[in-house]
Motif scaffolding. Sequence first.
Motif, mmCIF file in Angstrom:
data_model
loop_
_atom_site.group_PDB
_atom_site.id
_atom_site.type_symbol
_atom_site.label_atom_id
_atom_site.label_comp_id
_atom_site.label_asym_id
_atom_site.label_seq_id
_atom_site.Cartn_x
_atom_site.Cartn_y
_atom_site.Cartn_z
ATOM 1 N N TRP A 94 -16.146 95.964 28.812
ATOM 2 C CA TRP A 94 -16.961 96.679 29.791
ATOM 3 C C TRP A 94 -16.191 97.873 30.338
ATOM 4 C CZ3 TRP A 94 -16.357 97.919 34.929
ATOM 5 C CH2 TRP A 94 -17.485 98.437 35.569
ATOM 6 N N SER A 95 -14.929 97.673 30.640
ATOM 7 C CA SER A 95 -14.091 98.752 31.167
ATOM 8 C C SER A 95 -13.977 99.890 30.154
ATOM 9 C CB SER A 95 -12.708 98.210 31.512
ATOM 10 O OG SER A 95 -11.899 99.223 32.021
ATOM 11 N N GLN A 96 -13.770 99.542 28.903
ATOM 12 C CA GLN A 96 -13.677 100.555 27.844
ATOM 13 C C GLN A 96 -14.998 101.308 27.710
ATOM 14 O OE1 GLN A 96 -10.949 101.409 26.051
ATOM 15 N NE2 GLN A 96 -12.136 103.026 25.111
ATOM 16 N N GLN A 97 -16.097 100.577 27.785
ATOM 17 C CA GLN A 97 -17.421 101.197 27.684
ATOM 18 C C GLN A 97 -17.630 102.180 28.838
ATOM 19 O OE1 GLN A 97 -20.710 98.544 28.417
ATOM 20 N NE2 GLN A 97 -22.020 99.657 26.978
ATOM 21 N N GLN A 98 -17.235 101.785 30.038
ATOM 22 C CA GLN A 98 -17.396 102.669 31.197
ATOM 23 C C GLN A 98 -16.543 103.928 31.053
ATOM 24 O OE1 GLN A 98 -19.732 102.107 33.652
ATOM 25 N NE2 GLN A 98 -20.246 100.535 32.163
ATOM 26 N N GLU A 99 -15.348 103.771 30.518
ATOM 27 C CA GLU A 99 -14.465 104.915 30.296
ATOM 28 C C GLU A 99 -15.071 105.876 29.273
ATOM 29 O OE1 GLU A 99 -10.034 105.474 28.552
ATOM 30 O OE2 GLU A 99 -10.293 103.900 30.075
ATOM 31 N N GLU A 100 -15.659 105.331 28.205
ATOM 32 C CA GLU A 100 -16.287 106.166 27.180
ATOM 33 C C GLU A 100 -17.497 106.897 27.742
ATOM 34 O OE1 GLU A 100 -17.032 103.385 24.036
ATOM 35 O OE2 GLU A 100 -14.902 103.278 23.489
ATOM 36 N N ILE A 101 -18.278 106.241 28.576
ATOM 37 C CA ILE A 101 -19.434 106.890 29.218
ATOM 38 C C ILE A 101 -18.977 108.048 30.083
ATOM 39 C CG2 ILE A 101 -21.225 106.563 30.967
ATOM 40 C CD1 ILE A 101 -21.584 103.687 29.831
ATOM 41 N N LEU A 102 -17.926 107.830 30.847
ATOM 42 C CA LEU A 102 -17.404 108.880 31.709
ATOM 43 C C LEU A 102 -16.881 110.054 30.883
ATOM 44 C CD1 LEU A 102 -16.661 109.952 34.499
ATOM 45 C CD2 LEU A 102 -14.523 108.655 34.333
ATOM 46 N N GLU A 103 -16.167 109.751 29.797
ATOM 47 C CA GLU A 103 -15.649 110.809 28.939
ATOM 48 C C GLU A 103 -16.782 111.636 28.341
ATOM 49 O OE1 GLU A 103 -13.028 109.070 26.051
ATOM 50 O OE2 GLU A 103 -11.568 108.501 27.582
ATOM 51 N N ARG A 104 -17.879 110.969 27.915
ATOM 52 C CA ARG A 104 -19.025 111.703 27.372
ATOM 53 C C ARG A 104 -19.661 112.589 28.427
ATOM 54 N NH1 ARG A 104 -20.010 106.830 24.513
ATOM 55 N NH2 ARG A 104 -21.580 106.188 25.997
ATOM 56 N N LYS A 105 -19.791 112.082 29.657
ATOM 57 C CA LYS A 105 -20.360 112.884 30.735
ATOM 58 C C LYS A 105 -19.497 114.110 31.018
ATOM 59 C CE LYS A 105 -22.800 109.254 33.263
ATOM 60 N NZ LYS A 105 -22.868 108.470 34.497
ATOM 61 N N LEU A 106 -18.208 113.916 31.060
ATOM 62 C CA LEU A 106 -17.298 115.028 31.331
ATOM 63 C C LEU A 106 -17.307 116.053 30.197
ATOM 64 C CD1 LEU A 106 -14.258 113.134 32.890
ATOM 65 C CD2 LEU A 106 -15.917 114.593 34.085
ATOM 66 N N ALA A 107 -17.450 115.574 28.983
ATOM 67 C CA ALA A 107 -17.465 116.472 27.831
ATOM 68 C C ALA A 107 -18.734 117.316 27.796
ATOM 69 C CB ALA A 107 -17.335 115.675 26.539
ATOM 70 N N SER A 108 -19.818 116.788 28.372
ATOM 71 C CA SER A 108 -21.089 117.508 28.331
ATOM 72 C C SER A 108 -21.212 118.527 29.456
ATOM 73 C CB SER A 108 -22.267 116.529 28.375
ATOM 74 O OG SER A 108 -22.320 115.923 29.661
ATOM 75 N N VAL A 109 -20.259 118.539 30.355
ATOM 76 C CA VAL A 109 -20.335 119.474 31.496
ATOM 77 C C VAL A 109 -19.848 120.831 31.112
ATOM 78 C CG1 VAL A 109 -19.408 119.959 33.803
ATOM 79 C CG2 VAL A 109 -20.096 117.658 33.195
#
Length: 76
Positions: A61-76
């Motif tokens: 779950w922690s890894q999944q949350q980190e990947e979601i955050l990374e995708r959000k940051l990359a799309s900014v």
Amino acid sequence: MNEKLYDPIVAEVRKNREDLLAEFNGDTKKLSAYLKTKRPEMEAAGLRFETAAERQARFAWSQQQEEILERKLASV
């Protein structure tokens, strides 16, 4: 300025850890064996230990949350 912040709770935990380890002359294997013998008593007192499956799920779950955050940051 790189000052260390003093946290009394962290200080107490560290002191307790040092005191407990000192009881076993710094031998972590002896401390671990002692704690294993105390586990049933601790569970009876209400402590709950994380299972291997629960730990894996928490890490996933922690890894999944980190990947979601990374995708959000990359799309900014």
